[in-house]
Design a protein around this motif. Structure first.
Motif, PDB file in Angstrom:
ATOM      1  N   MET A   1       0.947  -1.103  -0.035  1.00 53.91           N
ATOM      2  CA  MET A   1       0.076   0.215   0.181  1.00 53.91           C
ATOM      3  C   MET A   1       0.933   1.200   0.143  1.00 53.91           C
ATOM      4  O   MET A   1       1.967   1.233   0.606  1.00 53.91           O
ATOM      5  CB  MET A   1      -0.911   0.062   1.316  1.00 53.91           C
ATOM      6  N   ARG A   2       0.286   2.228  -0.557  1.00 54.18           N
ATOM      7  CA  ARG A   2       1.044   3.601  -0.505  1.00 54.18           C
ATOM      8  C   ARG A   2       0.248   4.657  -0.419  1.00 54.18           C
ATOM      9  O   ARG A   2      -1.005   4.510  -0.568  1.00 54.18           O
ATOM     10  CB  ARG A   2       1.940   3.650  -1.772  1.00 54.18           C
ATOM     11  N   GLU A   3       0.800   5.908   0.252  1.00 55.01           N
ATOM     12  CA  GLU A   3      -0.184   6.964   0.373  1.00 55.01           C
ATOM     13  C   GLU A   3      -0.549   7.438  -0.846  1.00 55.01           C
ATOM     14  O   GLU A   3       0.294   7.099  -1.950  1.00 55.01           O
ATOM     15  CB  GLU A   3       0.648   7.880   1.238  1.00 55.01           C
ATOM     16  N   SER A   4      -1.387   8.221  -1.079  1.00 56.22           N
ATOM     17  CA  SER A   4      -2.435   8.556  -2.393  1.00 56.22           C
ATOM     18  C   SER A   4      -2.565  10.001  -2.610  1.00 56.22           C
ATOM     19  O   SER A   4      -2.633  10.733  -1.486  1.00 56.22           O
ATOM     20  CB  SER A   4      -3.573   7.782  -2.670  1.00 56.22           C
ATOM     21  N   ASN A   5      -2.552  10.624  -3.740  1.00 54.43           N
ATOM     22  CA  ASN A   5      -2.508  11.893  -4.005  1.00 54.43           C
ATOM     23  C   ASN A   5      -3.996  11.899  -4.363  1.00 54.43           C
ATOM     24  O   ASN A   5      -4.524  13.079  -4.744  1.00 54.43           O
ATOM     25  CB  ASN A   5      -1.674  12.207  -4.917  1.00 54.43           C
ATOM     26  N   ILE A   6      -4.824  10.885  -4.477  1.00 57.29           N
ATOM     27  CA  ILE A   6      -6.147  10.957  -4.886  1.00 57.29           C
ATOM     28  C   ILE A   6      -7.072  11.699  -3.763  1.00 57.29           C
ATOM     29  O   ILE A   6      -6.762  11.124  -2.510  1.00 57.29           O
ATOM     30  CB  ILE A   6      -6.873   9.533  -5.092  1.00 57.29           C
ATOM     31  N   SER A   7      -7.964  12.563  -4.049  1.00 60.74           N
ATOM     32  CA  SER A   7      -8.418  13.425  -2.890  1.00 60.74           C
ATOM     33  C   SER A   7      -9.398  12.522  -2.214  1.00 60.74           C
ATOM     34  O   SER A   7      -9.553  12.990  -1.309  1.00 60.74           O
ATOM     35  CB  SER A   7      -9.278  14.471  -3.797  1.00 60.74           C
ATOM     36  N   TRP A   8     -10.114  11.698  -2.601  1.00 63.46           N
ATOM     37  CA  TRP A   8     -11.055  10.753  -1.852  1.00 63.46           C
ATOM     38  C   TRP A   8     -10.735   9.652  -1.336  1.00 63.46           C
ATOM     39  O   TRP A   8     -11.247   8.837  -0.805  1.00 63.46           O
ATOM     40  CB  TRP A   8     -12.390  10.478  -2.785  1.00 63.46           C
ATOM     41  N   THR A   9      -9.154   9.381  -1.055  1.00 63.32           N
ATOM     42  CA  THR A   9      -8.818   8.264  -0.429  1.00 63.32           C
ATOM     43  C   THR A   9      -7.294   8.481   0.022  1.00 63.32           C
ATOM     44  O   THR A   9      -6.853   9.425  -0.366  1.00 63.32           O
ATOM     45  CB  THR A   9      -8.569   7.020  -1.409  1.00 63.32           C
ATOM     46  N   ASP A  10      -6.936   7.891   1.189  1.00 65.26           N
ATOM     47  CA  ASP A  10      -5.609   7.944   1.791  1.00 65.26           C
ATOM     48  C   ASP A  10      -4.464   7.162   1.188  1.00 65.26           C
ATOM     49  O   ASP A  10      -3.433   7.363   1.352  1.00 65.26           O
ATOM     50  CB  ASP A  10      -5.674   7.880   3.286  1.00 65.26           C
ATOM     51  N   THR A  12      -3.746   3.449  -1.632  1.00 64.04           N
ATOM     52  CA  THR A  12      -4.129   2.655  -2.580  1.00 64.04           C
ATOM     53  C   THR A  12      -3.537   1.152  -2.519  1.00 64.04           C
ATOM     54  O   THR A  12      -2.373   1.287  -1.741  1.00 64.04           O
ATOM     55  CB  THR A  12      -3.657   3.302  -4.030  1.00 64.04           C
ATOM     56  N   TRP A  13      -4.350   0.292  -2.980  1.00 62.29           N
ATOM     57  CA  TRP A  13      -3.937  -0.831  -2.789  1.00 62.29           C
ATOM     58  C   TRP A  13      -4.348  -2.082  -3.991  1.00 62.29           C
ATOM     59  O   TRP A  13      -5.405  -1.850  -4.052  1.00 62.29           O
ATOM     60  CB  TRP A  13      -4.278  -1.577  -1.503  1.00 62.29           C
ATOM     61  N   ASN A  14      -3.305  -2.612  -4.421  1.00 60.67           N
ATOM     62  CA  ASN A  14      -3.655  -3.616  -5.681  1.00 60.67           C
ATOM     63  C   ASN A  14      -2.988  -4.715  -5.363  1.00 60.67           C
ATOM     64  O   ASN A  14      -1.719  -4.891  -5.717  1.00 60.67           O
ATOM     65  CB  ASN A  14      -3.308  -3.012  -6.930  1.00 60.67           C
ATOM     66  N   PRO A  15      -3.527  -5.847  -4.644  1.00 61.12           N
ATOM     67  CA  PRO A  15      -2.790  -6.950  -4.616  1.00 61.12           C
ATOM     68  C   PRO A  15      -2.519  -8.050  -6.044  1.00 61.12           C
ATOM     69  O   PRO A  15      -2.251  -9.163  -5.657  1.00 61.12           O
ATOM     70  CB  PRO A  15      -3.827  -7.961  -3.680  1.00 61.12           C
ATOM     71  N   TRP A  16      -3.046  -7.531  -6.936  1.00 60.92           N
ATOM     72  CA  TRP A  16      -2.823  -8.382  -8.324  1.00 60.92           C
ATOM     73  C   TRP A  16      -2.090  -7.644  -9.026  1.00 60.92           C
ATOM     74  O   TRP A  16      -2.081  -6.475  -9.240  1.00 60.92           O
ATOM     75  CB  TRP A  16      -4.464  -8.632  -8.734  1.00 60.92           C
ATOM     76  N   SER A  50       3.974 -10.003  -1.801  1.00 60.68           N
ATOM     77  CA  SER A  50       4.322  -8.792  -0.864  1.00 60.68           C
ATOM     78  C   SER A  50       3.513  -7.847  -0.533  1.00 60.68           C
ATOM     79  O   SER A  50       3.675  -7.091   0.474  1.00 60.68           O
ATOM     80  CB  SER A  50       5.798  -8.072  -1.558  1.00 60.68           C
ATOM     81  N   GLN A  51       2.352  -7.441  -1.251  1.00 59.93           N
ATOM     82  CA  GLN A  51       1.581  -6.497  -0.956  1.00 59.93           C
ATOM     83  C   GLN A  51      -0.147  -7.176  -0.421  1.00 59.93           C
ATOM     84  O   GLN A  51      -0.656  -6.371   0.051  1.00 59.93           O
ATOM     85  CB  GLN A  51       0.915  -5.847  -2.134  1.00 59.93           C
ATOM     86  N   PHE A  52      -0.209  -8.415  -0.694  1.00 56.01           N
ATOM     87  CA  PHE A  52      -1.607  -9.065  -0.566  1.00 56.01           C
ATOM     88  C   PHE A  52      -1.978  -8.813   1.114  1.00 56.01           C
ATOM     89  O   PHE A  52      -2.947  -8.526   1.318  1.00 56.01           O
ATOM     90  CB  PHE A  52      -1.510 -10.583  -0.698  1.00 56.01           C
ATOM     91  N   ASN A  53      -1.335  -8.802   1.980  1.00 55.77           N
ATOM     92  CA  ASN A  53      -1.710  -8.796   3.418  1.00 55.77           C
ATOM     93  C   ASN A  53      -1.507  -7.393   3.822  1.00 55.77           C
ATOM     94  O   ASN A  53      -1.708  -7.139   5.235  1.00 55.77           O
ATOM     95  CB  ASN A  53      -0.964  -9.629   4.431  1.00 55.77           C
ATOM     96  N   LYS A  54      -0.844  -6.239   3.505  1.00 58.57           N
ATOM     97  CA  LYS A  54      -0.682  -5.069   3.497  1.00 58.57           C
ATOM     98  C   LYS A  54      -1.756  -4.465   4.367  1.00 58.57           C
ATOM     99  O   LYS A  54      -1.539  -3.653   5.619  1.00 58.57           O
ATOM    100  CB  LYS A  54      -0.172  -4.054   2.642  1.00 58.57           C
TER     101      LYS A  54
END
Length: 59
Positions: A1-10, A12-16, A50-54
């Protein structure tokens, strides 16, 4: 997961990684271009271990 610059979320996460094109709207998919440019096969779909359980450890 990483912090996002998208205004409506803090975060983003993509496990695939990868995708299968399913419609004509997929013709200009940025993910396909990016993976192909990096020498990967975008049609090969797999779990990003590596991202699946973040989200479980998000504070």
């Amino acid at each position: 997961m990483r912090e996002s610059n998208i205004s409506w979320t803090d975060y983003t996460w993509n496990p695939w990684i990868g995708c299968r094109k399913v419609s004509a709207a997929c013709k200009f998919c940025y993910m396909y271009r990016t993976l192909e440019r990096n020498g990967s096969s975008p049609a090969h779909v797999f779990k990003n271990v590596s991202q699946f359980n973040k989200p479980l450890f998000l504070k």
